[in-house]
Design a protein around this motif. Structure first.
Motif, PDB file in Angstrom:
ATOM      1  N   ASN A 188      51.405  35.521  42.582  1.00  0.00           N
ATOM      2  CA  ASN A 188      50.691  34.671  43.549  1.00  0.00           C
ATOM      3  C   ASN A 188      49.634  35.418  44.364  1.00  0.00           C
ATOM      4  O   ASN A 188      49.272  35.000  45.455  1.00  0.00           O
ATOM      5  CB  ASN A 188      51.702  34.029  44.504  1.00  0.00           C
ATOM      6  CG  ASN A 188      52.525  35.059  45.264  1.00  0.00           C
ATOM      7  OD1 ASN A 188      52.635  36.204  44.841  1.00  0.00           O
ATOM      8  ND2 ASN A 188      53.104  34.657  46.387  1.00  0.00           N
ATOM      9  N   VAL A 189      49.149  36.552  43.857  1.00  0.00           N
ATOM     10  CA  VAL A 189      48.156  37.322  44.616  1.00  0.00           C
ATOM     11  C   VAL A 189      46.881  37.521  43.801  1.00  0.00           C
ATOM     12  O   VAL A 189      46.873  37.390  42.579  1.00  0.00           O
ATOM     13  CB  VAL A 189      48.704  38.708  45.046  1.00  0.00           C
ATOM     14  CG1 VAL A 189      49.992  38.567  45.832  1.00  0.00           C
ATOM     15  CG2 VAL A 189      48.901  39.619  43.842  1.00  0.00           C
ATOM     16  N   ASP A 190      45.813  37.862  44.518  1.00  0.00           N
ATOM     17  CA  ASP A 190      44.542  38.231  43.903  1.00  0.00           C
ATOM     18  C   ASP A 190      44.713  39.625  43.296  1.00  0.00           C
ATOM     19  O   ASP A 190      45.109  40.573  43.987  1.00  0.00           O
ATOM     20  CB  ASP A 190      43.461  38.231  44.987  1.00  0.00           C
ATOM     21  CG  ASP A 190      42.069  38.498  44.434  1.00  0.00           C
ATOM     22  OD1 ASP A 190      41.948  38.936  43.269  1.00  0.00           O
ATOM     23  OD2 ASP A 190      41.093  38.289  45.188  1.00  0.00           O
ATOM     24  N   SER A 191      44.411  39.780  42.030  1.00  0.00           N
ATOM     25  CA  SER A 191      44.628  41.060  41.343  1.00  0.00           C
ATOM     26  C   SER A 191      43.506  42.072  41.580  1.00  0.00           C
ATOM     27  O   SER A 191      43.651  43.251  41.254  1.00  0.00           O
ATOM     28  CB  SER A 191      44.788  40.829  39.839  1.00  0.00           C
ATOM     29  OG  SER A 191      43.588  40.306  39.283  1.00  0.00           O
ATOM     30  N   ARG A 192      42.396  41.641  42.165  1.00  0.00           N
ATOM     31  CA  ARG A 192      41.231  42.535  42.291  1.00  0.00           C
ATOM     32  C   ARG A 192      41.494  43.780  43.150  1.00  0.00           C
ATOM     33  O   ARG A 192      41.042  44.879  42.779  1.00  0.00           O
ATOM     34  CB  ARG A 192      40.027  41.747  42.808  1.00  0.00           C
ATOM     35  CG  ARG A 192      39.451  40.793  41.760  1.00  0.00           C
ATOM     36  CD  ARG A 192      38.350  39.940  42.325  1.00  0.00           C
ATOM     37  NE  ARG A 192      38.851  39.038  43.369  1.00  0.00           N
ATOM     38  CZ  ARG A 192      38.093  38.169  44.038  1.00  0.00           C
ATOM     39  NH1 ARG A 192      36.783  38.092  43.772  1.00  0.00           N
ATOM     40  NH2 ARG A 192      38.616  37.384  44.965  1.00  0.00           N
ATOM     41  N   PRO A 193      42.211  43.668  44.286  1.00  0.00           N
ATOM     42  CA  PRO A 193      42.492  44.895  45.044  1.00  0.00           C
ATOM     43  C   PRO A 193      43.254  45.937  44.230  1.00  0.00           C
ATOM     44  O   PRO A 193      42.939  47.133  44.277  1.00  0.00           O
ATOM     45  CB  PRO A 193      43.317  44.394  46.235  1.00  0.00           C
ATOM     46  CG  PRO A 193      42.859  42.989  46.437  1.00  0.00           C
ATOM     47  CD  PRO A 193      42.635  42.468  45.047  1.00  0.00           C
ATOM     48  N   MET A 194      44.248  45.480  43.448  1.00  0.00           N
ATOM     49  CA  MET A 194      45.007  46.432  42.637  1.00  0.00           C
ATOM     50  C   MET A 194      44.166  46.991  41.502  1.00  0.00           C
ATOM     51  O   MET A 194      44.336  48.148  41.094  1.00  0.00           O
ATOM     52  CB  MET A 194      46.282  45.777  42.095  1.00  0.00           C
ATOM     53  CG  MET A 194      47.257  46.767  41.481  1.00  0.00           C
ATOM     54  SD  MET A 194      47.851  47.995  42.686  1.00  0.00           S
ATOM     55  CE  MET A 194      49.107  47.044  43.529  1.00  0.00           C
ATOM     56  N   GLN A 195      43.239  46.205  40.996  1.00  0.00           N
ATOM     57  CA  GLN A 195      42.341  46.711  39.962  1.00  0.00           C
ATOM     58  C   GLN A 195      41.483  47.851  40.501  1.00  0.00           C
ATOM     59  O   GLN A 195      41.208  48.831  39.797  1.00  0.00           O
ATOM     60  CB  GLN A 195      41.454  45.569  39.442  1.00  0.00           C
ATOM     61  CG  GLN A 195      42.207  44.547  38.613  1.00  0.00           C
ATOM     62  CD  GLN A 195      41.384  43.294  38.314  1.00  0.00           C
ATOM     63  OE1 GLN A 195      40.255  43.172  38.776  1.00  0.00           O
ATOM     64  NE2 GLN A 195      41.958  42.362  37.565  1.00  0.00           N
ATOM     65  N   THR A 196      41.094  47.735  41.779  1.00  0.00           N
ATOM     66  CA  THR A 196      40.328  48.805  42.416  1.00  0.00           C
ATOM     67  C   THR A 196      41.160  50.077  42.518  1.00  0.00           C
ATOM     68  O   THR A 196      40.670  51.183  42.247  1.00  0.00           O
ATOM     69  CB  THR A 196      39.863  48.363  43.824  1.00  0.00           C
ATOM     70  OG1 THR A 196      39.051  47.196  43.711  1.00  0.00           O
ATOM     71  CG2 THR A 196      39.075  49.471  44.513  1.00  0.00           C
ATOM     72  N   VAL A 197      42.441  49.917  42.907  1.00  0.00           N
ATOM     73  CA  VAL A 197      43.348  51.066  43.015  1.00  0.00           C
ATOM     74  C   VAL A 197      43.550  51.707  41.645  1.00  0.00           C
ATOM     75  O   VAL A 197      43.533  52.938  41.502  1.00  0.00           O
ATOM     76  CB  VAL A 197      44.700  50.641  43.622  1.00  0.00           C
ATOM     77  CG1 VAL A 197      45.691  51.807  43.616  1.00  0.00           C
ATOM     78  CG2 VAL A 197      44.511  50.124  45.045  1.00  0.00           C
TER      79      VAL A 197
END
Length: 315
Positions: free
Chosen positions: A258-267
């Motif tokens: 249920n979250v936006d995956s973009r922040p983790m993609q940056t990490v």
């Protein structure tokens, strides 16, 4: 011919009477069932596992809807006005004493003895501060830990018995059967995590939702944000997450359904540590027909994928 019409008329009248009786019986059967309000999908499933066909559960926050910020609709109010039992998670999932669930309960003047918190016997953990802090915030996601799920099932079972003593034996039998499955699942969790080498017990997800799980099974938890806000994945949060990943080198990075995956993609891009797919679940079940559409299969799904992620060969 006239005689045939008379016979046919008697038959039609008879069928009509039978139909009316069946409709009346169906209505009576529905009326006799215990009517329960449940704040979100996990509680709803636990209720049905124990109450089965003796209850009707009206689920409030649908799958795909944030249970922290849900706002009741007229249909919810209508059911609540005749509900026999109100079940919420507690631990601030529904906003606490002044949250949306409490407001719903007050709006229909519900008997406080029929309002329960499924997590009432759970020792809270804190996302921010601690129990002695003036500015603290409880982590509501205790149910991710199957040890907590066992206690929640017991609390819900006793609540059903308290409002429907005539069916106490039925509820107790269902509860005992369900607890046996939960206990077996918890044993599987404990054995699986115990088998993971210490150097691989670093768990990184988007939100700090897995605190109870990490504490129970000896994982070191990392996250991008502590609390869901409109600023999830801020530059400072991303920086801290990257530092955690570089320091501990977890085998993979997890994202929730249920979250936006973009922040983790940056990490992931900054550290070279891959994101594990598929996504895991935090504060909701899967949609009906999906792999994690009951609490037991939700637990099983998360264990399978977290274990697979932490034990995979490093790329």
């Amino acid at each position: 011919m006239k005689r045939f019409r008379i016979i046919l008329s008697f038959i039609l009248v008879g069928l009509l009477l039978v139909s009316c009786q069946n409709q009346k019986k169906a209505k009576e059967d529905t009326t006799d069932k215990v009517k329960v309000i449940s704040s979100f999908s996990i509680l709803t499933d636990i209720l049905y596992q124990i109450g089965k066909d003796a209850i009707i559960v009206h689920n409030l926050a649908p799958v795909g809807t944030d249970p922290h910020e849900y706002q009741p609709v007229p249909e919810d109010m209508k059911f609540a006005s005749n509900a026999d039992l109100f079940v919420q998670n507690g631990l601030n999932l529904e906003g606490g004493k002044n949250g949306w669930f409490s407001k719903l309960v007050k709006s229909v003047n519900a008997d406080e003895n029929r309002v329960i918190e499924a997590s009432k016997n759970i020792e809270p953990m804190y996302i921010i501060g601690d129990k002695n802090s003036s500015n603290s915030e409880v982590n509501p996601h205790s149910f991710i830990n199957p040890v907590v799920g066992i206690e929640m099932a017991k609390t819900i079972g006793q609540a059903l018995i308290s409002v429907d003593e005539a069916n106490a034996a039925y509820y107790q039998k269902n509860l005992d059967d369900y607890l046996a499955k939960l206990i077996a699942m918890e044993k599987k969790y404990r054995e699986s995590f115990a088998s993971i080498p210490e150097e691989d017990r670093y768990f990184m997800a988007s939100e700090r939702a897995f605190q109870y799980l990490a504490e129970e099974y000896g994982l070191t938890e990392g996250f991008i944000w502590k609390v869901d806000t409109e600023e999830n994945g801020s530059p400072d949060q991303i920086k801290d997450a990257i530092n955690f990943v570089k320091k501990y080198q977890p085998p993979v990075l997890f994202i929730e359904s249920n979250v936006d995956s973009r922040p983790m993609q940056t990490v992931s891009k900054a550290t070279g540590v891959p994101i594990y797919y598929p996504a895991i679940y935090s504060d909701e079940l899967g949609k009906p027909g999906e792999e994690a559409d009951t609490y037991l299969t939700y637990l099983e799904y998360n264990l399978k994928h977290i274990y697979n992620g932490l034990t995979r060969e490093r790329e």
